[in-house]
Design a protein around this motif. Structure first.
Motif, PDB file in Angstrom:
ATOM      1  N   ALA A 276      40.366  44.765 -11.205  1.00  0.00           N
ATOM      2  CA  ALA A 276      41.092  44.370 -10.003  1.00  0.00           C
ATOM      3  C   ALA A 276      41.129  45.533  -9.020  1.00  0.00           C
ATOM      4  CB  ALA A 276      42.504  43.939 -10.358  1.00  0.00           C
ATOM      5  N   GLY A 277      40.824  45.252  -7.767  1.00  0.00           N
ATOM      6  CA  GLY A 277      40.766  46.278  -6.730  1.00  0.00           C
ATOM      7  C   GLY A 277      39.377  46.836  -6.517  1.00  0.00           C
ATOM      8  N   GLY A 278      38.466  46.551  -7.447  1.00  0.00           N
ATOM      9  CA  GLY A 278      37.090  47.040  -7.328  1.00  0.00           C
ATOM     10  C   GLY A 278      36.233  46.133  -6.467  1.00  0.00           C
ATOM     11  N   SER A 279      35.233  46.743  -5.839  1.00  0.00           N
ATOM     12  CA  SER A 279      34.296  45.997  -4.996  1.00  0.00           C
ATOM     13  C   SER A 279      32.879  46.123  -5.527  1.00  0.00           C
ATOM     14  CB  SER A 279      34.310  46.531  -3.559  1.00  0.00           C
ATOM     15  OG  SER A 279      35.494  46.198  -2.903  1.00  0.00           O
ATOM     16  N   VAL A 280      32.067  45.132  -5.225  1.00  0.00           N
ATOM     17  CA  VAL A 280      30.632  45.174  -5.508  1.00  0.00           C
ATOM     18  C   VAL A 280      29.929  45.016  -4.169  1.00  0.00           C
ATOM     19  CG1 VAL A 280      28.698  44.025  -6.643  1.00  0.00           C
ATOM     20  CG2 VAL A 280      30.910  44.185  -7.810  1.00  0.00           C
ATOM     21  N   GLY A 281      29.094  46.000  -3.827  1.00  0.00           N
ATOM     22  CA  GLY A 281      28.378  45.966  -2.561  1.00  0.00           C
ATOM     23  C   GLY A 281      27.077  45.189  -2.663  1.00  0.00           C
TER      24      GLY A 281
ATOM     25  N   THR B 255      40.894  36.628  -8.470  1.00  0.00           N
ATOM     26  CA  THR B 255      40.611  36.269  -7.088  1.00  0.00           C
ATOM     27  C   THR B 255      39.382  37.031  -6.609  1.00  0.00           C
ATOM     28  OG1 THR B 255      42.040  37.992  -6.171  1.00  0.00           O
ATOM     29  CG2 THR B 255      43.033  35.815  -6.545  1.00  0.00           C
ATOM     30  N   ILE B 256      38.644  36.426  -5.696  1.00  0.00           N
ATOM     31  CA  ILE B 256      37.475  37.064  -5.098  1.00  0.00           C
ATOM     32  C   ILE B 256      37.591  36.927  -3.588  1.00  0.00           C
ATOM     33  CG2 ILE B 256      34.961  37.162  -4.940  1.00  0.00           C
ATOM     34  CD1 ILE B 256      34.848  35.665  -7.633  1.00  0.00           C
ATOM     35  N   SER B 257      37.484  38.051  -2.884  1.00  0.00           N
ATOM     36  CA  SER B 257      37.484  38.039  -1.422  1.00  0.00           C
ATOM     37  C   SER B 257      36.201  38.678  -0.917  1.00  0.00           C
ATOM     38  CB  SER B 257      38.715  38.757  -0.868  1.00  0.00           C
ATOM     39  OG  SER B 257      38.760  40.087  -1.327  1.00  0.00           O
ATOM     40  N   ALA B 258      35.841  38.344   0.314  1.00  0.00           N
ATOM     41  CA  ALA B 258      34.627  38.862   0.939  1.00  0.00           C
ATOM     42  C   ALA B 258      35.013  39.835   2.042  1.00  0.00           C
ATOM     43  CB  ALA B 258      33.814  37.715   1.526  1.00  0.00           C
ATOM     44  N   HIS B 259      34.231  40.891   2.194  1.00  0.00           N
ATOM     45  CA  HIS B 259      34.496  41.847   3.268  1.00  0.00           C
ATOM     46  C   HIS B 259      33.231  42.635   3.585  1.00  0.00           C
ATOM     47  CE1 HIS B 259      35.196  44.260  -0.366  1.00  0.00           C
ATOM     48  NE2 HIS B 259      35.074  45.342   0.366  1.00  0.00           N
ATOM     49  N   TRP B 260      33.344  43.568   4.513  1.00  0.00           N
ATOM     50  CA  TRP B 260      32.232  44.419   4.932  1.00  0.00           C
ATOM     51  C   TRP B 260      32.554  45.877   4.639  1.00  0.00           C
ATOM     52  CZ3 TRP B 260      27.647  42.570   6.567  1.00  0.00           C
ATOM     53  CH2 TRP B 260      27.600  41.232   6.945  1.00  0.00           C
ATOM     54  N   GLN B 261      31.511  46.662   4.381  1.00  0.00           N
ATOM     55  CA  GLN B 261      31.637  48.099   4.196  1.00  0.00           C
ATOM     56  C   GLN B 261      30.611  48.813   5.066  1.00  0.00           C
ATOM     57  OE1 GLN B 261      31.113  48.404  -0.122  1.00  0.00           O
ATOM     58  NE2 GLN B 261      33.330  48.607  -0.350  1.00  0.00           N
ATOM     59  N   VAL B 262      30.955  50.040   5.495  1.00  0.00           N
ATOM     60  CA  VAL B 262      30.081  50.841   6.344  1.00  0.00           C
ATOM     61  C   VAL B 262      29.930  52.243   5.756  1.00  0.00           C
ATOM     62  CG1 VAL B 262      30.521  49.584   8.487  1.00  0.00           C
ATOM     63  CG2 VAL B 262      32.060  51.423   7.807  1.00  0.00           C
ATOM     64  N   SER B 263      28.841  52.923   6.165  1.00  0.00           N
ATOM     65  CA  SER B 263      28.574  54.268   5.662  1.00  0.00           C
ATOM     66  C   SER B 263      27.758  55.046   6.682  1.00  0.00           C
ATOM     67  CB  SER B 263      27.791  54.187   4.344  1.00  0.00           C
ATOM     68  OG  SER B 263      27.408  55.466   3.896  1.00  0.00           O
ATOM     69  N   HIS B 264      27.962  56.365   6.708  1.00  0.00           N
ATOM     70  CA  HIS B 264      27.125  57.236   7.527  1.00  0.00           C
ATOM     71  C   HIS B 264      25.958  57.794   6.717  1.00  0.00           C
ATOM     72  CE1 HIS B 264      29.337  57.218  11.237  1.00  0.00           C
ATOM     73  NE2 HIS B 264      30.459  57.584  10.640  1.00  0.00           N
TER      74      HIS B 264
ATOM     75  N   ASN C   4      24.791  56.279   3.495  1.00  0.00           N
ATOM     76  CA  ASN C   4      24.277  55.323   2.516  1.00  0.00           C
ATOM     77  C   ASN C   4      24.696  55.703   1.099  1.00  0.00           C
ATOM     78  OD1 ASN C   4      22.994  53.062   1.546  1.00  0.00           O
ATOM     79  ND2 ASN C   4      20.927  53.905   1.702  1.00  0.00           N
ATOM     80  N   SER C   5      25.830  56.408   0.995  1.00  0.00           N
ATOM     81  CA  SER C   5      26.326  56.847  -0.307  1.00  0.00           C
ATOM     82  C   SER C   5      27.834  56.626  -0.423  1.00  0.00           C
ATOM     83  CB  SER C   5      25.990  58.322  -0.516  1.00  0.00           C
ATOM     84  OG  SER C   5      26.541  58.787  -1.712  1.00  0.00           O
ATOM     85  N   THR C   6      28.574  57.090   0.565  1.00  0.00           N
ATOM     86  CA  THR C   6      30.023  56.918   0.599  1.00  0.00           C
ATOM     87  C   THR C   6      30.345  55.709   1.469  1.00  0.00           C
ATOM     88  OG1 THR C   6      30.306  59.301   0.395  1.00  0.00           O
ATOM     89  CG2 THR C   6      32.210  58.037   1.166  1.00  0.00           C
ATOM     90  N   TRP C   7      31.002  54.714   0.874  1.00  0.00           N
ATOM     91  CA  TRP C   7      31.263  53.456   1.581  1.00  0.00           C
ATOM     92  C   TRP C   7      32.736  53.303   1.901  1.00  0.00           C
ATOM     93  CZ3 TRP C   7      27.411  50.732   3.550  1.00  0.00           C
ATOM     94  CH2 TRP C   7      26.134  51.032   3.081  1.00  0.00           C
TER      95      TRP C   7
ATOM     96  N   PRO D 292      32.077  42.766  11.474  1.00  0.00           N
ATOM     97  CA  PRO D 292      32.920  43.370  12.510  1.00  0.00           C
ATOM     98  C   PRO D 292      32.084  44.142  13.524  1.00  0.00           C
ATOM     99  CG  PRO D 292      33.484  44.200  10.315  1.00  0.00           C
ATOM    100  CD  PRO D 292      32.308  43.316  10.170  1.00  0.00           C
ATOM    101  N   SER D 293      32.451  44.068  14.801  1.00  0.00           N
ATOM    102  CA  SER D 293      31.676  44.731  15.840  1.00  0.00           C
ATOM    103  C   SER D 293      31.636  46.245  15.648  1.00  0.00           C
ATOM    104  CB  SER D 293      32.223  44.378  17.226  1.00  0.00           C
ATOM    105  OG  SER D 293      33.580  44.748  17.320  1.00  0.00           O
ATOM    106  N   GLY D 294      32.683  46.826  15.071  1.00  0.00           N
ATOM    107  CA  GLY D 294      32.721  48.269  14.845  1.00  0.00           C
ATOM    108  C   GLY D 294      31.694  48.758  13.850  1.00  0.00           C
ATOM    109  N   ALA D 295      31.107  47.860  13.073  1.00  0.00           N
ATOM    110  CA  ALA D 295      30.108  48.254  12.075  1.00  0.00           C
ATOM    111  C   ALA D 295      28.883  48.900  12.714  1.00  0.00           C
ATOM    112  CB  ALA D 295      29.683  47.052  11.241  1.00  0.00           C
ATOM    113  N   LEU D 296      28.573  48.526  13.956  1.00  0.00           N
ATOM    114  CA  LEU D 296      27.374  49.057  14.597  1.00  0.00           C
ATOM    115  C   LEU D 296      27.543  50.505  15.050  1.00  0.00           C
ATOM    116  CD1 LEU D 296      26.020  45.982  16.576  1.00  0.00           C
ATOM    117  CD2 LEU D 296      25.575  46.711  14.226  1.00  0.00           C
ATOM    118  N   GLY D 297      28.731  51.067  14.909  1.00  0.00           N
ATOM    119  CA  GLY D 297      28.964  52.474  15.190  1.00  0.00           C
ATOM    120  C   GLY D 297      28.669  53.365  13.987  1.00  0.00           C
ATOM    121  N   TRP D 298      28.270  52.766  12.915  1.00  0.00           N
ATOM    122  CA  TRP D 298      27.910  53.482  11.686  1.00  0.00           C
ATOM    123  C   TRP D 298      26.407  53.335  11.457  1.00  0.00           C
ATOM    124  CZ3 TRP D 298      31.750  55.517   8.213  1.00  0.00           C
ATOM    125  CH2 TRP D 298      33.051  55.345   8.683  1.00  0.00           C
ATOM    126  N   GLU D 299      25.832  54.158  10.586  1.00  0.00           N
ATOM    127  CA  GLU D 299      24.387  54.066  10.322  1.00  0.00           C
ATOM    128  C   GLU D 299      24.016  52.909   9.403  1.00  0.00           C
ATOM    129  OE1 GLU D 299      24.854  58.247  11.742  1.00  0.00           O
ATOM    130  OE2 GLU D 299      26.032  56.931  10.498  1.00  0.00           O
TER     131      GLU D 299
END
Length: 140
Positions: free
Chosen positions: A22-27, A55-64, A66-69, A101-108
């Motif tokens: 619980a609390g863990g994510s899979v990318g 429970t399972i929820s969907a979301h987005w992750q970003v990184s500069h 490609n290692s730390t999300w 999210p639109s802010g995702a495009l500010g990340w690599e």
């Protein structure tokens, strides 16, 4: 002069949530943001929870790098909403499309992800994440 839109549909990232606490994510699959046209990023999530109370929820992750999300939320800071809750019996898959999210495009880099809640997942709890977007052509 305009160029025809170049639509992209990635290969689905498919798997199960075995041993994800619980609390863990899979990318899902990682995408460089320099190829994504503004306001076109989305992901089709299909999730199924068989484990009781999971429970399972969907979301987005970003990184500069490609290692730390980092989880990225919508501009209103809304919490992730569970798409499905397990009942201990064979569940029915739920499919939704979630806009990036639109802010995702500010990340690599950007990737979709699923987050487990309440209890630990098993091999019976499954996901599929398939990203779609229009490719940036640089000519407006």
């Amino acid at each position: 002069m305009s160029f025809p839109a170049r639509f992209f549909k990635g290969a689905a990232a498919i798997g199960n949530l075995d041993s994800i606490a619980a609390g863990g994510s899979v990318g899902g699959t990682v995408y460089p943001t320099n190829e994504i046209a503004v306001d076109t990023l989305s992901c089709e999530f299909t999730v199924k929870a068989d484990t009781n109370t999971l429970t399972i929820s969907a979301h987005w992750q970003v990184s500069h790098d490609n290692s730390t999300w980092v989880d990225i939320k919508p501009s209103n800071g809304a919490a992730y909403v569970a798409l499905v809750t397990g009942t201990g019996m064979a569940g029915t898959p739920v499919t939704v499309s979630l806009q990036g999210p639109s802010g995702a495009l500010g990340w690599e880099y950007v990737r979709p992800a699923v987050k487990v809640g309440v209890t630990t997942g098993t091999t019976d709890d499954t996901y599929s994440m398939q990203v779609c977007y229009r490719k940036f052509n640089g000519f407006g």
